[in-house]
Write a protein that holds these residues in place. Structure first.
Motif, PDB file in Angstrom:
ATOM      1  N   ALA A   1       3.055  17.948  -5.565  1.00  0.00           N
ATOM      2  CA  ALA A   1       1.877  17.109  -5.307  1.00  0.00           C
ATOM      3  C   ALA A   1       1.476  16.355  -6.571  1.00  0.00           C
ATOM      4  CB  ALA A   1       0.720  17.962  -4.792  1.00  0.00           C
ATOM      5  N   LYS A   2       1.498  17.038  -7.721  1.00  0.00           N
ATOM      6  CA  LYS A   2       1.162  16.381  -8.984  1.00  0.00           C
ATOM      7  C   LYS A   2       2.174  15.287  -9.310  1.00  0.00           C
ATOM      8  CE  LYS A   2      -1.166  20.306 -11.072  1.00  0.00           C
ATOM      9  NZ  LYS A   2      -1.056  21.394 -12.052  1.00  0.00           N
ATOM     10  N   ARG A   3       3.461  15.592  -9.128  1.00  0.00           N
ATOM     11  CA  ARG A   3       4.508  14.617  -9.459  1.00  0.00           C
ATOM     12  C   ARG A   3       4.423  13.389  -8.554  1.00  0.00           C
ATOM     13  NH1 ARG A   3      10.173  17.370  -9.881  1.00  0.00           N
ATOM     14  NH2 ARG A   3      10.648  15.479 -11.053  1.00  0.00           N
ATOM     15  N   LEU A   4       4.173  13.598  -7.263  1.00  0.00           N
ATOM     16  CA  LEU A   4       4.043  12.464  -6.335  1.00  0.00           C
ATOM     17  C   LEU A   4       2.759  11.687  -6.600  1.00  0.00           C
ATOM     18  CD1 LEU A   4       5.291  14.190  -3.056  1.00  0.00           C
ATOM     19  CD2 LEU A   4       6.508  12.443  -4.372  1.00  0.00           C
ATOM     20  N   GLY A   5       1.690  12.395  -6.926  1.00  0.00           N
ATOM     21  CA  GLY A   5       0.425  11.741  -7.247  1.00  0.00           C
ATOM     22  C   GLY A   5       0.537  10.838  -8.460  1.00  0.00           C
TER      23      GLY A   5
ATOM     24  N   MET B   1       0.846  -1.189   0.000  1.00  0.00           N
ATOM     25  CA  MET B   1       0.000   0.000   0.000  1.00  0.00           C
ATOM     26  C   MET B   1       0.882   1.241   0.000  1.00  0.00           C
ATOM     27  SD  MET B   1      -2.960   0.744   2.686  1.00  0.00           S
ATOM     28  CE  MET B   1      -2.979   2.198   3.647  1.00  0.00           C
ATOM     29  N   PRO B   2       0.681   2.163  -0.941  1.00  0.00           N
ATOM     30  CA  PRO B   2       1.540   3.344  -0.989  1.00  0.00           C
ATOM     31  C   PRO B   2       1.283   4.290   0.177  1.00  0.00           C
ATOM     32  CG  PRO B   2      -0.003   3.300  -2.860  1.00  0.00           C
ATOM     33  CD  PRO B   2      -0.258   2.098  -2.030  1.00  0.00           C
ATOM     34  N   ALA B   3       2.315   5.045   0.503  1.00  0.00           N
ATOM     35  CA  ALA B   3       2.239   5.997   1.609  1.00  0.00           C
ATOM     36  C   ALA B   3       1.293   7.147   1.266  1.00  0.00           C
ATOM     37  CB  ALA B   3       3.627   6.544   1.904  1.00  0.00           C
ATOM     38  N   THR B   4       0.689   7.700   2.310  1.00  0.00           N
ATOM     39  CA  THR B   4      -0.093   8.920   2.189  1.00  0.00           C
ATOM     40  C   THR B   4       0.779  10.055   2.704  1.00  0.00           C
ATOM     41  OG1 THR B   4      -2.159   7.717   2.501  1.00  0.00           O
ATOM     42  CG2 THR B   4      -2.224  10.089   2.865  1.00  0.00           C
ATOM     43  N   ILE B   5       0.926  11.078   1.885  1.00  0.00           N
ATOM     44  CA  ILE B   5       1.872  12.159   2.123  1.00  0.00           C
ATOM     45  C   ILE B   5       1.143  13.466   2.423  1.00  0.00           C
ATOM     46  CG2 ILE B   5       3.758  13.510   1.063  1.00  0.00           C
ATOM     47  CD1 ILE B   5       4.318  10.507   1.356  1.00  0.00           C
ATOM     48  N   LEU B   6       1.751  14.284   3.275  1.00  0.00           N
ATOM     49  CA  LEU B   6       1.328  15.669   3.460  1.00  0.00           C
ATOM     50  C   LEU B   6       2.514  16.556   3.111  1.00  0.00           C
ATOM     51  CD1 LEU B   6      -0.462  18.016   4.431  1.00  0.00           C
ATOM     52  CD2 LEU B   6       0.310  17.505   6.767  1.00  0.00           C
ATOM     53  N   LEU B   7       2.338  17.432   2.127  1.00  0.00           N
ATOM     54  CA  LEU B   7       3.354  18.416   1.747  1.00  0.00           C
ATOM     55  C   LEU B   7       3.026  19.733   2.428  1.00  0.00           C
ATOM     56  CD1 LEU B   7       3.629  17.959  -2.116  1.00  0.00           C
ATOM     57  CD2 LEU B   7       5.464  17.650  -0.480  1.00  0.00           C
TER      58      LEU B   7
ATOM     59  N   ASP C   1       4.522  23.570   2.756  1.00  0.00           N
ATOM     60  CA  ASP C   1       5.503  24.558   2.293  1.00  0.00           C
ATOM     61  C   ASP C   1       4.748  25.828   1.948  1.00  0.00           C
ATOM     62  OD1 ASP C   1       7.435  26.031   0.684  1.00  0.00           O
ATOM     63  OD2 ASP C   1       8.511  24.134   0.426  1.00  0.00           O
ATOM     64  N   ASP C   2       5.319  26.979   2.232  1.00  0.00           N
ATOM     65  CA  ASP C   2       4.650  28.242   1.923  1.00  0.00           C
ATOM     66  C   ASP C   2       4.760  28.615   0.451  1.00  0.00           C
ATOM     67  OD1 ASP C   2       7.455  28.665   2.612  1.00  0.00           O
ATOM     68  OD2 ASP C   2       7.051  30.804   2.372  1.00  0.00           O
ATOM     69  N   GLU C   3       5.591  27.916  -0.320  1.00  0.00           N
ATOM     70  CA  GLU C   3       5.723  28.179  -1.756  1.00  0.00           C
ATOM     71  C   GLU C   3       4.675  27.357  -2.505  1.00  0.00           C
ATOM     72  OE1 GLU C   3       9.772  27.908  -3.258  1.00  0.00           O
ATOM     73  OE2 GLU C   3      10.504  28.264  -1.223  1.00  0.00           O
ATOM     74  N   GLN C   4       3.548  28.000  -2.817  1.00  0.00           N
ATOM     75  CA  GLN C   4       2.409  27.298  -3.408  1.00  0.00           C
ATOM     76  C   GLN C   4       2.762  26.596  -4.716  1.00  0.00           C
ATOM     77  OE1 GLN C   4      -1.238  29.496  -3.524  1.00  0.00           O
ATOM     78  NE2 GLN C   4      -2.315  27.915  -4.655  1.00  0.00           N
ATOM     79  N   GLY C   5       3.554  27.232  -5.565  1.00  0.00           N
ATOM     80  CA  GLY C   5       3.938  26.618  -6.832  1.00  0.00           C
ATOM     81  C   GLY C   5       4.710  25.325  -6.616  1.00  0.00           C
ATOM     82  N   PHE C   6       5.627  25.330  -5.654  1.00  0.00           N
ATOM     83  CA  PHE C   6       6.394  24.123  -5.342  1.00  0.00           C
ATOM     84  C   PHE C   6       5.467  23.017  -4.850  1.00  0.00           C
ATOM     85  CE2 PHE C   6       8.398  21.518  -2.032  1.00  0.00           C
ATOM     86  CZ  PHE C   6       9.395  20.904  -2.780  1.00  0.00           C
TER      87      PHE C   6
ATOM     88  N   VAL D   1      -1.685  12.393  -1.864  1.00  0.00           N
ATOM     89  CA  VAL D   1      -1.008  13.587  -1.377  1.00  0.00           C
ATOM     90  C   VAL D   1      -2.004  14.631  -0.889  1.00  0.00           C
ATOM     91  CG1 VAL D   1       0.631  15.422  -1.944  1.00  0.00           C
ATOM     92  CG2 VAL D   1       0.845  13.179  -3.051  1.00  0.00           C
ATOM     93  N   PHE D   2      -1.776  15.106   0.318  1.00  0.00           N
ATOM     94  CA  PHE D   2      -2.494  16.250   0.870  1.00  0.00           C
ATOM     95  C   PHE D   2      -1.520  17.418   0.865  1.00  0.00           C
ATOM     96  CE2 PHE D   2      -4.718  12.631   2.561  1.00  0.00           C
ATOM     97  CZ  PHE D   2      -6.047  13.021   2.563  1.00  0.00           C
ATOM     98  N   THR D   3      -2.041  18.638   0.837  1.00  0.00           N
ATOM     99  CA  THR D   3      -1.170  19.806   0.800  1.00  0.00           C
ATOM    100  C   THR D   3      -1.581  20.826   1.859  1.00  0.00           C
ATOM    101  OG1 THR D   3      -2.549  20.897  -0.876  1.00  0.00           O
ATOM    102  CG2 THR D   3      -0.702  19.549  -1.667  1.00  0.00           C
ATOM    103  N   ALA D   4      -0.582  21.614   2.275  1.00  0.00           N
ATOM    104  CA  ALA D   4      -0.805  22.720   3.200  1.00  0.00           C
ATOM    105  C   ALA D   4       0.251  23.777   2.897  1.00  0.00           C
ATOM    106  CB  ALA D   4      -0.714  22.253   4.645  1.00  0.00           C
TER     107      ALA D   4
END
Length: 143
Positions: free
Chosen positions: A19-23, A1-7, A9-14, A29-32
């Motif tokens: 998130a797209k690349r990891l997805g 089962m693949p990991a669930t990630i939370l990214l 970072d204050d740099e929204q573009g990054f 992938v969740f983001t904040a």
């Protein structure tokens, strides 16, 4: 089962690009975009295995966010990322419980390897806890 990630970072573009690349690699992938937002996402979603966390953020920085994650979610593994690495911040992050520390921009394959290692470590800890609980229940029933 693949990991669930939370990214986090204050740099929204990054964050959005990563998130797209990891997805595309099969990870959920969740983001904040801030430390506070990251803690909120963690609190509302118990399935996150690994946090990829920027060190330099306005407001609550990465090391402060890491400390809170380790208090509230001790089994979640955290990989620290920064474009402004110093030996001192790396040492502080590792002392606070970071799984590893990487420079931005980081190689995607290297990051995926670290995520896999962090996920395996979390799974091992969870398995040991479940086994210890099962032994405790068996021992109590034997009394």
């Amino acid at each position: 089962m693949p990991a669930t990630i939370l990214l986090v970072d204050d740099e929204q573009g990054f964050v959005d690009t990563m998130a797209k690349r990891l997805g595309k690699r099969g990870l959920k992938v969740f983001t904040a975009y801030s430390g506070h937002e990251g803690l909120d996402v963690l609190s509302s979603n118990g399935s996150i295995d690994v946090v990829i966390l920027d060190v330099k953020m306005p407001g609550m920085d990465g090391n402060e966010t890491l400390a809170r994650i380790k208090i509230d979610h001790p089994l979640v593994e955290v990989i620290m990322l920064t474009g402004h690495a110093t030996v001192e911040s790396a040492i502080e992050g590792m002392k606070s419980g970071a799984f590893d520390y990487m420079m931005k921009p980081c190689d995607l394959e290297e990051l995926l390897g670290k995520v896999g290692e962090a996920y395996d470590k979390k799974e091992t800890h969870e398995t040991k806890i479940l086994e210890a609980r099962a032994r405790h229940i068996v021992l109590r029933r034997g009394d």
